[in-house]
Enzyme design. Structure first.
Site, short mmCIF file in Angstrom:
data_model
loop_
_atom_site.label_atom_id
_atom_site.label_comp_id
_atom_site.label_asym_id
_atom_site.label_seq_id
_atom_site.Cartn_x
_atom_site.Cartn_y
_atom_site.Cartn_z
N CYS A 130 -0.41 2.35 -4.58
CA CYS A 130 -1.21 3.54 -4.85
C CYS A 130 -0.37 4.80 -4.59
CB CYS A 130 -2.45 3.57 -3.95
SG CYS A 130 -3.67 2.31 -4.36
N HIS A 149 0.86 -1.18 0.00
CA HIS A 149 0.00 0.00 0.00
C HIS A 149 0.90 1.24 0.00
CE1 HIS A 149 -3.89 -1.86 0.39
NE2 HIS A 149 -3.56 -2.50 1.50
#
Length: 263
Positions: free
Chosen positions: A121, A81
């Protein structure tokens, strides 16, 4: 820790986070790691895998690699992430990408060619796939400090543009799976910026997410290059180079789309 002096690769994959960390598990990470390991080893890389490390361990792994001599080149992969300019360790602590890149400006690695692949991301926006005529994303868009930290003879490819989410499902991430597919189907013979451009084209034109609010959303990888010469990281001189890239076939090959989530 000592390493082989030939071309090396380090794969850092964070699939599960500590129980007290409010970050979801990332299904498909193991498939990415397995496919990357196979693709890189088949091209002659000595490949090390670090699964679910915390932030300090990520820093230590890259710092250690940057201090070891290499005769060929270095490939670093991070999958976790993330937000713009950073990724998260399994402990939920941030790892600044600018710091990771800066390690490789030292005496052992500055003159060597390096490739970083970042599957994470870079924000929470979703790409609707509107076609625009624009130049490549520059340093003013992705953060001056991060661009400035990229040492010479280095190319960085991000799964997505600044501010946007990157996609993954249980079969793996769109970005890393496509990268491996191109290597396995002949793309290894391309100069690296040509290879990465073809991967970007394929993802941008052939991938659309499915499932709920993600339906129809797109992904557009982003490349930063500070290369000063042509760079062919995946040509293995010890193997028969009889295969050639069928560029049109690769660019036109459709995906089998599955339900996706944000990486």
């Amino acid at each position: 820790m000592s390493f082989s002096s030939g071309s090396r690769a380090l794969i850092v994959s964070v699939s599960r986070f500590y129980p007290d960390v409010e970050l979801s598990a990332r299904p498909g990470t193991a498939r990415d790691t397995q496919k990357l390991h196979r693709a890189l080893c088949s091209r002659g890389f000595s490949t090390r895998i670090l699964n679910d490390p915390d932030a300090a361990e990520i820093h230590e792994a890259f710092k250690s690699d940057s201090e070891q001599a290499v005769d060929g080149c270095f490939v670093g992969v991070i999958s976790s992430h993330g937000e713009e300019g950073l990724v998260f360790g399994a402990d939920g602590r941030p790892v600044q990408l600018s710091k990771i890149y800066s390690y490789f400006g030292g005496p052992k690695m500055a003159a060597k060619n390096k490739l970083f692949l970042i599957q994470a991301c870079r924000g929470h926006l979703l790409d609707d796939g509107v076609e625009l005529e624009t130049d490549s994303v520059g340093c003013e868009d992705s953060g001056l400090s991060e661009c400035a930290s990229v040492p010479p003879n280095t190319v960085v490819m991000y799964a997505t543009a600044p501010g946007y989410g990157a996609f993954m499902n249980w079969t793996g991430s769109i970005f890393l799976q496509t990268f491996c597919t191109f290597l396995e189907d002949g793309g290894a013979e391309l100069e690296v910026t040509h290879l990465l451009t073809r991967i970007s084209h394929h993802i941008a034109h052939h991938f659309s997410a499915r499932g709920g609010k993600l339906q129809g959303k797109k992904e557009m990888p982003c490349i930063i290059s500070r290369l000063t010469t042509d760079f062919y990281p995946f040509i293995d001189s010890g193997k028969n180079k009889s295969f050639r890239l069928l560029a049109t076939e690769l660019l036109d090959r459709p995906y089998t789309i599955r339900k996706n989530s944000i990486s």
